[in-house]
Design an enzyme around this catalytic site. Structure first.
Site, PDB file in Angstrom:
ATOM      1  CB  SER A  40      -0.883   0.004   1.258  1.00  0.00           C
ATOM      2  OG  SER A  40      -1.511   1.262   1.459  1.00  0.00           O
ATOM      3  CE1 TYR A  69      -4.541  -2.541   4.775  1.00  0.00           C
ATOM      4  CE2 TYR A  69      -3.578  -0.364   4.480  1.00  0.00           C
ATOM      5  CZ  TYR A  69      -4.102  -1.515   3.947  1.00  0.00           C
ATOM      6  OH  TYR A  69      -4.186  -1.661   2.579  1.00  0.00           O
TER       7      TYR A  69
END
Length: 248
Positions: free
Chosen positions: A138, A151
């Site tokens: 990400s 995350y």
């Protein structure tokens, strides 16, 4: 990575980026095996998209990964691409000890899940032509969002792991690509599917498919580059602050 003529296993592809990428790869002339936990979604995908294969798999369950991957290799012995797509993203308040349960679930899915898949497939893929493992990190791996700390950290771990994996598999004939998405209009977080700060899914998929033929390392759409290179460009702190304000 060649974009047609592959047999591709994508665990975590029943929705969002995973499902969109599975459809694009299927349409491009690949045999695609979609993996996921929810049998009803898998059945719907198989019904709606003839030629797409499905298999039930829970990447948070080590025994299930072992069994499902063995089944894929038996049923589809020509599988040459693994895309480790499954992931979850949750908000956390680190001042409240209750965040730990959420963090454990994210680590289980976002780190241990891909590691289990790699462990199950690395040796198998080394015997396949045009073999590729694609991990999914990400933009938040490089510029974390304070509201989703675990995350962001799990995706940083995937980035680091991918770099090491690429070097270790270089002489085995297995390429390693890292897909680095920005925020995309999916249901990963509440409200994200309609958010104007997220990239439209079709636009993201268009750009990814255009980048795949020449990709050898990271797959970076233009929209993720400010996050990917914030430290090099000297605006890491400013972007972190902006992300925190966006989440708030």
């Amino acid at each position: 990575m060649k974009t047609t003529g592959n047999t591709i296993f994508i665990p975590g592809a029943t929705s969002g980026i995973g499902f969109g990428l599975a459809l694009r790869l299927h349409e491009a002339g690949n045999r695609v095996i979609v993996g996921g936990r929810r049998v009803e979604l898998l059945e719907q995908i198989a019904s709606d998209h003839p030629g797409m294969e499905t298999i039930r798999i829970d990447t948070a369950d080590a025994a299930d990964v072992s069994s499902a991957c063995a089944d894929v290799q038996k049923r589809f012995p020509e599988t040459n691409v693994l895309i480790a797509m499954a992931g979850i993203m949750r908000s956390e308040d680190l001042s409240d000890a209750g965040f730990l349960d959420t963090a454990v679930a994210e680590v289980e899915t976002n780190i241990l899940g891909p590691l289990r898949l790699v462990a199950a497939f690395a040796e198998f893929l080394a015997a396949q032509p045009d073999a590729v493992i694609m991990t999914v990190s990400s933009g938040l791996a490089f510029t974390p969002m304070a509201g989703t700390p675990t995350y962001s950290a799990t995706k940083a771990a995937i980035h680091s792991f991918s770099d090491s994996l690429r070097l270790q598999l270089a002489d085995k004939g297995v390429g390693v690509l890292e897909l680095v998405p920005p925020a995309v209009q999916t249901d990963l977080m509440p409200g994200q599917a309609e958010a104007d700060w997220a990239m439209p899914l079709d636009d993201f998929l268009d750009e990814v498919m255009s980048l795949l033929p020449s990709a050898t390392r990271e797959i970076l759409v233009d929209r993720v580059k400010p996050l990917r290179f914030s430290a090099q460009e000297g605006n890491y702190d400013d972007l972190m602050a902006a992300l925190a304000q966006q989440a708030g």
